[in-house]
Write an enzyme that holds these catalytic residues in place. Structure first.
Site, PDB file in Angstrom:
ATOM      1  CE  LYS A  90      -0.089   0.461  -3.024  1.00  0.00           C
ATOM      2  NZ  LYS A  90      -0.804   0.621  -1.745  1.00  0.00           N
TER       3      LYS A  90
ATOM      4  CB  SER B 264      -2.696   2.684   0.217  1.00  0.00           C
ATOM      5  OG  SER B 264      -2.794   3.089  -1.132  1.00  0.00           O
TER       6      SER B 264
END
Length: 845
Positions: A757, A714
């Site tokens: 996140k 990611s």
């Protein structure tokens, strides 16, 4: 001696015509006297002819004893010439005759005779042998026969003396073989051996084989005799014990126990298969001695069957409001999980069927998976049992051990159901992802039947050997990681993911649940330890970094210990001072002195006091830089302890086009860096870079905190942004954080852990977050508390990321070819023209 010499030394008699006596089930050897009972007419006629004409008699065995009138093919060719010693006629028209074997003979031809079988025979002599070998065989046969007689008690000892006195090898062989227990076919083969040495060797071999068999028989007889003696002794002692107990008026405990077991069997609600099985075992138990080991095994088995909850169910409570209140009371947040439980209860209320109710709670450690299962059991009014599967490697721990093994027991499932006392509890299978397998089997495969609603109604435990219905059990499983669970097992579960808690959720959990629990455990009264909201926030941020709340509870426990120590110290000193003022009277009568009241002391902990009690803060939140930097981009990462802000740095140095990657990155992350570099090189023309811009430079990509392992795809768009910034010498906006996987063509692929996140972005000071377009749907599951103040931009391509992240003069036209810009301007002008003369095209220049 040569073969020619052997043949010449053999003596064969003349041919004679004699009557034949066919024998059934007997072989007569030379030098052997045998009584025979003769009843067949032809055989009696042969005996009379031999007596009348004073002839010898040829004694030959039949191949098949059931043949009444044997033909030529029914008789062996070699037999024994014999002499009639005595003949007596019996009242039943049969004849008893005593015959003695003389010499071996062979049938040469049959002579026609209607009254009896008459044949022409030729006597066979014995081949001579080397004297040394002959003597060796002679001694071996005598010694072996003496040993054989020791094992075979049917042979009188005086026979050994007679045999030891025989000096002739041929006669010795014939006498010995007559006393051996051999089949007719084997004796006939020995009779047909003319060579004396060969015959002795054959007899010696047979005797040795018989001795081995007799030795084994003796051992078996000895063992059986000892067992019988022991059983008889136990029986005798038990009977004496029973007699003594009757005299003393005591009851036979074993009989009382049997009566109790029989009563339980009659009253227990068992399945038909289980009832048949237990009745069979009970009948076996009644016939056994109560002191025997096997009786203990059977009794334990019966106890297990009778203590299991066959058809015993607890009454469930289907009050949705009550269940909702309990779940809210025990846990903060977890809206999705609570909603799923309420849906399950609703379905059960309508259908009364529990199939399909196998839930798997997946999430990081410390988020409350196990305690949630307990709350579910309390909410629905069911019993609760827990079995930990961490480290289980043996299939028998699931299915049980077979009763043939010493110390066999049922598996964890049956043991837990016995503990639950009902057949419909809430059954928690904890840490299912921590199972392993080895040569003893695969426990995950054994669970396939347990967790399949179509199969678990007939679960078979190896110890029970009967089917048990698990279909009414509500199974709840917990796991930290789903990728370690085998796919066939995972398909049987409904997975509910429990994400990590936000900072605000941790603060609420600490205030509502953890702090009251720890103050009570440490002897502090209600309200004695006060943690204001800002103190709890500082504690969460500075002393814990995890998805769950275990470390938070640990830190609160440490804080309670410090405060308790402080209170006792302070109140102890004041109590001591009061005692000193009272003088000697207090010392003389300490019982009269007042006890120190610790509950009056109250401690309020401020954020600054945390360092005094718990030491320096253990963690610092990753923050964005104070100003925008070239080659520095803010990425978002997921860890087991939650989300984190990950800064990626790129430096361009003189060199030869090498790419150096540091920061203890895993294979996947290094591949993402390579993919990001290839994307930048493919788009170099749009950046205004020469095609060979990288030939005379080296690129160093670094992720700080090199001691911490990092991996995952990611960070792809973050690396591409940092690389582009370094090459173009354009800063990256300090308030922008991003996450997404990149392809060589610049497509942005979805990621996981979006909630964690976004929390990391808020705490790190980023107000703009770039996420993949495919993760836009996940925003609906994230609370408004997290999204508040964040500007979130879903993107499809890395070009969009660069327009949002880089501080370029004209973001709207950045990286767009001139024809695309002209087309957009024309489209904007056409749209403004349709709206009216007062509108102005919104075109960035």
């Amino acid at each position: 001696m040569s073969k020619e010499r052997k043949k010449s030394s053999s003596s064969e008699g003349a041919r004679v015509v004699v009557p034949m006596l066919p024998l059934r089930e007997v072989i007569i050897f030379p030098h052997m006297v045998v009584p025979l009972f003769v009843g067949r007419e032809k055989s009696i006629a042969a005996l009379e002819a031999a007596i009348t004409h004073k002839l010898d008699l040829f004694l030959c065995a039949q191949k098949d004893a059931s043949v009444v009138n044997p033909g030529h093919s029914d008789l062996y060719e070699i037999g024994t010439m014999g002499t009639i010693i005595q003949l007596v006629k019996l009242p039943d028209n049969t004849v008893k005759v005593l015959v003695e074997g003389k010499r071996r003979a062979k049938i040469v031809d049959y002579i026609p005779n209607d009254q009896f079988i008459q044949c022409e025979v030729q006597e066979l002599g014995n081949l001579q042998e080397d004297p040394v070998r002959q003597e060796a065989l002679l001694r071996g046969v005598k010694n072996t026969f003496e040993e054989y007689v020791k094992f075979n008690k049917r042979i009188p000892p005086e026979v050994v003396m007679n045999i030891n006195g025989i000096p002739e090898p041929s006669r010795l062989a014939d006498v010995v073989v007559a006393h051996l227990t051999l089949k007719i076919e084997e004796k006939q083969k020995i009779l047909e051996i003319v060579d004396t040495a060969e015959r002795l060797e054959r007899i010696l071999s047979l005797m040795q084989g018989e001795i081995e068999i007799l030795q084994v028989e003796r051992k078996i007889r000895s063992r059986v005799k000892k067992q019988m003696e022991r059983n008889q002794k136990e029986y005798y002692l038990n009977e004496q014990m029973n007699a003594i107990q009757k005299e003393l008026g005591e009851k036979d405990e074993f009989k009382v126990e049997l009566a109790e077991i029989e009563k339980k069997i009659e009253t227990k609600k068992l399945s038909k298969e289980a009832r048949d099985k237990i009745n069979k075992e009970f009948r076996k138990l009644k016939m056994m001695s109560p002191m025997s080991a096997e009786a203990t095994v059977v009794r334990n088995y019966i106890d297990w069957i009778l203590t299991l909850p066959w058809g015993e169910f607890t009454e469930d409570h289907w009050d949705l409001d009550h269940a909702d209140n309990i779940l809210k009371e025990d846990h903060y947040g977890l809206e999705e999980v609570r909603e799923r439980i309420l849906e399950y209860l609703s379905v059960r209320t309508l259908t009364k069927n529990s199939k399909g109710s196998i839930l798997c709670l997946a999430g990081p450690p410390g988020v409350g998976k196990t305690s949630l299962a307990r709350s579910i059991a309390r909410a629905v009014g069911k019993g609760f049992v827990r079995a930990s599967l961490g480290g289980v490697r043996d299939e028998a721990e699931i299915r049980g051990h077979r009763r043939t093994y010493v110390g066999a027991l049922p598996g964890k499932l049956i043991q837990s159901l016995k503990k639950a006392g009902s057949a419909n509890p809430v059954f928690l299978l904890d840490e299912i992802d921590k199972m392993s397998n080895d040569f003893r089997g695969d426990p995950a495969s054994a669970l396939l039947e347990v967790l399949d609603p179509e199969q678990n109604a007939s679960f078979m435990d190896h110890y029970l050997e009967v089917e048990f219905d698990l279909s009414k059990v509500m199974f709840i499983l917990t796991a930290n990681s789903l990728h370690q669970i085998p796919r066939p097992l995972l398909d049987r579960m409904e997975v509910i993911t429990i994400p990590g808690y936000t900072m605000n959720e941790k603060r609420h959990i600490g205030e509502r649940y953890l702090l009251p629990k720890q103050t009570e455990l440490h002897g502090l009264g209600k309200g004695q330890l006060v943690l204001p909201e800002e103190t709890m926030t500082s504690l969460v941020l500075g002393y814990t970094r995890e998805a769950g709340v275990r470390n938070l509870e640990r830190e609160l426990a440490g804080l309670c210990r410090k405060v308790a120590h402080q209170i006792v110290r302070k109140m102890g000193k004041s109590g001591q001072a009061a005692t000193l003022k009272e003088g000697k009277k207090a010392k003389k009568s300490p019982k009269d002195s007042k006890a120190v009241d610790f509950t009056t002391e109250k401690v309020i902990v401020t954020p600054k006091m945390l360092e005094k009690y718990l030491g320096v803060a253990k963690y610092e939140i990753s923050k964005t830089d104070e100003k925008s930097e070239i080659g520095l981009a803010n990425g978002l990462a997921w860890t087991e302890s939650g989300g984190d802000l990950l800064q990626i740095e790129v430096a361009v140095l003189p060199g030869k086009g090498n790419l150096k990657i540091t920061g203890k990155l895993g294979d996947v992350m290094q591949e993402s860096a390579q993919a990001a570099m290839s994307y930048v090189r493919l788009r170099s023309a749009l950046f205004g870079l020469a095609a060979d811009f990288y030939d005379k430079i080296d690129i160093h990509l670094h992720v700080p905190e090199g001691a911490t392992p990092k991996d995952g795809p990611s960070a792809g768009i973050t690396m591409a942004t940092a690389l582009t910034s370094a090459f173009m010498r354009v800063p990256v906006k300090r308030n922008v954080a991003m996450t997404g996987e990149i392809t060589l063509r610049g497509r942005v692929l979805p990621i996981g852990g979006l909630k964690e996140k976004l929390i990391a972005a808020r705490l790190g000071g980023a107000d703009t977050v770039i996420i993949p377009k495919e993760n836009e749907k996940d925003l609906a599951k994230i609370s408004k508390e997290i999204l508040e103040g964040l500007s979130i931009h879903p993107v499809v391509h890395a070009d969009e990321v660069l327009r949002l992240a880089l501080e370029v003069p004209n973001p709207d036209t950045f990286m767009k070819p001139k024809d695309v810009i002209d087309a957009e301007k024309a489209q904007q002008a056409e749209l403004a023209k349709k709206k009216g003369p007062g509108s102005v095209p919104n075109v960035a220049h």
